[in-house]
Design a protein around this motif. Structure first.
Motif, PDB file in Angstrom:
ATOM      1  N   TYR A  80       6.948  -7.571  11.068  1.00  0.00           N
ATOM      2  CA  TYR A  80       6.483  -7.157  12.395  1.00  0.00           C
ATOM      3  C   TYR A  80       7.574  -6.467  13.198  1.00  0.00           C
ATOM      4  O   TYR A  80       7.320  -5.461  13.861  1.00  0.00           O
ATOM      5  N   VAL A  81       8.798  -6.972  13.113  1.00  0.00           N
ATOM      6  CA  VAL A  81       9.875  -6.470  13.979  1.00  0.00           C
ATOM      7  C   VAL A  81      10.447  -5.145  13.480  1.00  0.00           C
ATOM      8  O   VAL A  81      11.317  -4.561  14.138  1.00  0.00           O
ATOM      9  N   LEU A  82       9.974  -4.621  12.348  1.00  0.00           N
ATOM     10  CA  LEU A  82      10.528  -3.391  11.781  1.00  0.00           C
ATOM     11  C   LEU A  82       9.605  -2.183  11.926  1.00  0.00           C
ATOM     12  O   LEU A  82       9.904  -1.108  11.399  1.00  0.00           O
ATOM     13  N   TYR A  83       8.498  -2.345  12.643  1.00  0.00           N
ATOM     14  CA  TYR A  83       7.569  -1.228  12.828  1.00  0.00           C
ATOM     15  C   TYR A  83       7.456  -0.865  14.289  1.00  0.00           C
ATOM     16  O   TYR A  83       7.566  -1.733  15.155  1.00  0.00           O
ATOM     17  N   PRO A  84       7.261   0.477  14.515  1.00  0.00           N
ATOM     18  CA  PRO A  84       7.033   1.604  13.619  1.00  0.00           C
ATOM     19  C   PRO A  84       8.254   1.906  12.741  1.00  0.00           C
ATOM     20  O   PRO A  84       9.394   1.661  13.147  1.00  0.00           O
ATOM     21  N   ALA A  85       7.998   2.491  11.562  1.00  0.00           N
ATOM     22  CA  ALA A  85       9.076   2.816  10.634  1.00  0.00           C
ATOM     23  C   ALA A  85       8.638   3.934   9.696  1.00  0.00           C
ATOM     24  O   ALA A  85       7.450   4.061   9.374  1.00  0.00           O
ATOM     25  N   TYR A  86       9.601   4.716   9.264  1.00  0.00           N
ATOM     26  CA  TYR A  86       9.328   5.760   8.281  1.00  0.00           C
ATOM     27  C   TYR A  86       9.144   5.121   6.917  1.00  0.00           C
ATOM     28  O   TYR A  86       9.910   4.242   6.518  1.00  0.00           O
ATOM     29  N   ARG A  87       8.121   5.574   6.180  1.00  0.00           N
ATOM     30  CA  ARG A  87       7.879   5.088   4.819  1.00  0.00           C
ATOM     31  C   ARG A  87       7.835   6.277   3.868  1.00  0.00           C
ATOM     32  O   ARG A  87       7.077   7.233   4.075  1.00  0.00           O
ATOM     33  N   ALA A  88       8.640   6.194   2.826  1.00  0.00           N
ATOM     34  CA  ALA A  88       8.666   7.276   1.841  1.00  0.00           C
ATOM     35  C   ALA A  88       7.326   7.386   1.116  1.00  0.00           C
ATOM     36  O   ALA A  88       6.971   8.463   0.629  1.00  0.00           O
ATOM     37  N   LYS A  89       6.589   6.290   1.040  1.00  0.00           N
ATOM     38  CA  LYS A  89       5.321   6.291   0.308  1.00  0.00           C
ATOM     39  C   LYS A  89       4.356   7.332   0.839  1.00  0.00           C
ATOM     40  O   LYS A  89       3.651   7.992   0.070  1.00  0.00           O
ATOM     41  N   ASN A  90       4.296   7.482   2.156  1.00  0.00           N
ATOM     42  CA  ASN A  90       3.415   8.505   2.726  1.00  0.00           C
ATOM     43  C   ASN A  90       4.161   9.512   3.597  1.00  0.00           C
ATOM     44  O   ASN A  90       3.546  10.309   4.299  1.00  0.00           O
ATOM     45  N   GLU A  91       5.473   9.440   3.579  1.00  0.00           N
ATOM     46  CA  GLU A  91       6.369  10.461   4.138  1.00  0.00           C
ATOM     47  C   GLU A  91       6.154  10.721   5.621  1.00  0.00           C
ATOM     48  O   GLU A  91       6.207  11.850   6.085  1.00  0.00           O
ATOM     49  N   HIS A  92       5.928   9.667   6.388  1.00  0.00           N
ATOM     50  CA  HIS A  92       5.917   9.810   7.835  1.00  0.00           C
ATOM     51  C   HIS A  92       6.125   8.439   8.478  1.00  0.00           C
ATOM     52  O   HIS A  92       6.123   7.425   7.789  1.00  0.00           O
ATOM     53  N   VAL A  93       6.309   8.440   9.777  1.00  0.00           N
ATOM     54  CA  VAL A  93       6.498   7.192  10.505  1.00  0.00           C
ATOM     55  C   VAL A  93       5.162   6.467  10.616  1.00  0.00           C
ATOM     56  O   VAL A  93       4.169   7.029  11.083  1.00  0.00           O
TER      57      VAL A  93
END
Length: 291
Positions: A80-93
């Protein structure tokens, strides 16, 4: 321990703050508490409480142990405490809602609830309550799955089959289809139509090995050797499962675009069968219910 970087890109060195979620019985008797309780119920019995979005018999708690509370089992409070976050899986925040939608699409082999749907709101409420008092934007101790060092030997199907027979059959069955009680899946299917699909994080051998090492056999985590964890993860993911939702009609093209890691078995030939070539379509039970 390797250096840790916060969600904001701040190098935290080896420091990971400790955190313990609130007592499971301390959910308040308030309108917000009711949302938390609904989120917890969805988490524990997902097909029963979010039937329109789940395509298999798995529950969120199948991978996030102890109602999402256990360290090194991808606990909800640490995510919970790490979002919003960039994810390589879908290449956006990604927002937290989008991350939850991905769980429904891949791990639950279903379809994503709208971000404003009550299912998402209730799950976010449950996560928020579990993370009450935790620092934000910081990688907490026990976050995710603790990655294992590279194995001494290349992961092996035959060795993994032996580890499975000795440690996993009692709960998950010789056919890997798990066990249910009164329609509720208690021990999840590890492959086949009722398991996670080829787009789920658990189909990655390093991820599965890390989870297995820390949490399996149930109640006896950290008793398998690292090599055994790698081998049985290979064996588990050396079986077919529902198709990747991103499948474009070609196993070869889907493999090249989404599964090109050496530790990814999609598109690889195991026991004379190309994994993914005969996978049931994404959607599972939802597809059957709609027909």
């Amino acid at each position: 321990m390797s250096s840790v970087v916060s969600a904001q890109g701040v190098d935290l060195g080896e420091y990971r703050p400790k955190f313990d979620p609130p007592d499971a019985h301390s959910i308040p008797d308030t309108p917000f508490g009711e949302a938390v309780k609904r989120g917890q119920a969805i988490f524990l019995k997902t097909p029963q409480n979010a039937p329109n979005f789940v395509g298999n018999n798995m529950n969120c708690v199948s991978c996030h142990m102890d109602a999402g509370r256990r360290k090194d089992a991808s606990p909800l409070w640490a995510a919970y405490v790490l979002y919003p976050a960039y994810r390589a899986k879908n290449e956006h925040v990604n927002t937290l809602a989008e991350r939850l939608q991905g769980c429904f699409t891949y791990s639950m082999n279903g379809q994503k609830p709208p971000a404003e749907d009550q299912v998402i709101v209730d799950l976010e409420s449950y996560m928020y309550w579990l993370a009450r008092g935790a620092p934000t934007g910081v990688v907490l101790e026990g976050q995710g799955f603790k990655r294992l060092p590279e194995p001494a030997q290349k992961p092996d199907y035959v060795r993994g089959e032996k580890v499975y027979a000795q440690n996993c059959v009692l709960c998950h069955g010789a056919d890997g289809q798990g066990q249910s009680v009164n329609g509720h899946m208690v021990f999840p299917a590890l492959w086949g139509d009722q398991s996670y699909n080829w787009g789920a994080g658990m189909q990655s051998i390093p991820t599965a090995a890390a989870f297995i090492k820390a949490n399996m056999p149930l109640g006896h985590g950290n008793t398998l050797s690292d090599q055994d964890a790698w081998d049985v993860a290979y064996y588990m993911n050396g079986h077919d499962r529902p198709q990747d939702p991103r499948f474009n009609g070609s196993v070869e093209e889907t493999q090249k675009k989404y599964h090109d890691a050496k530790t990814d078995l999609y598109g690889q030939k195991i026991n004379g069968k190309v994994l993914g070539a005969d996978s049931v379509p994404h959607g599972g039970r939802l597809r059957k219910d709609a027909s």
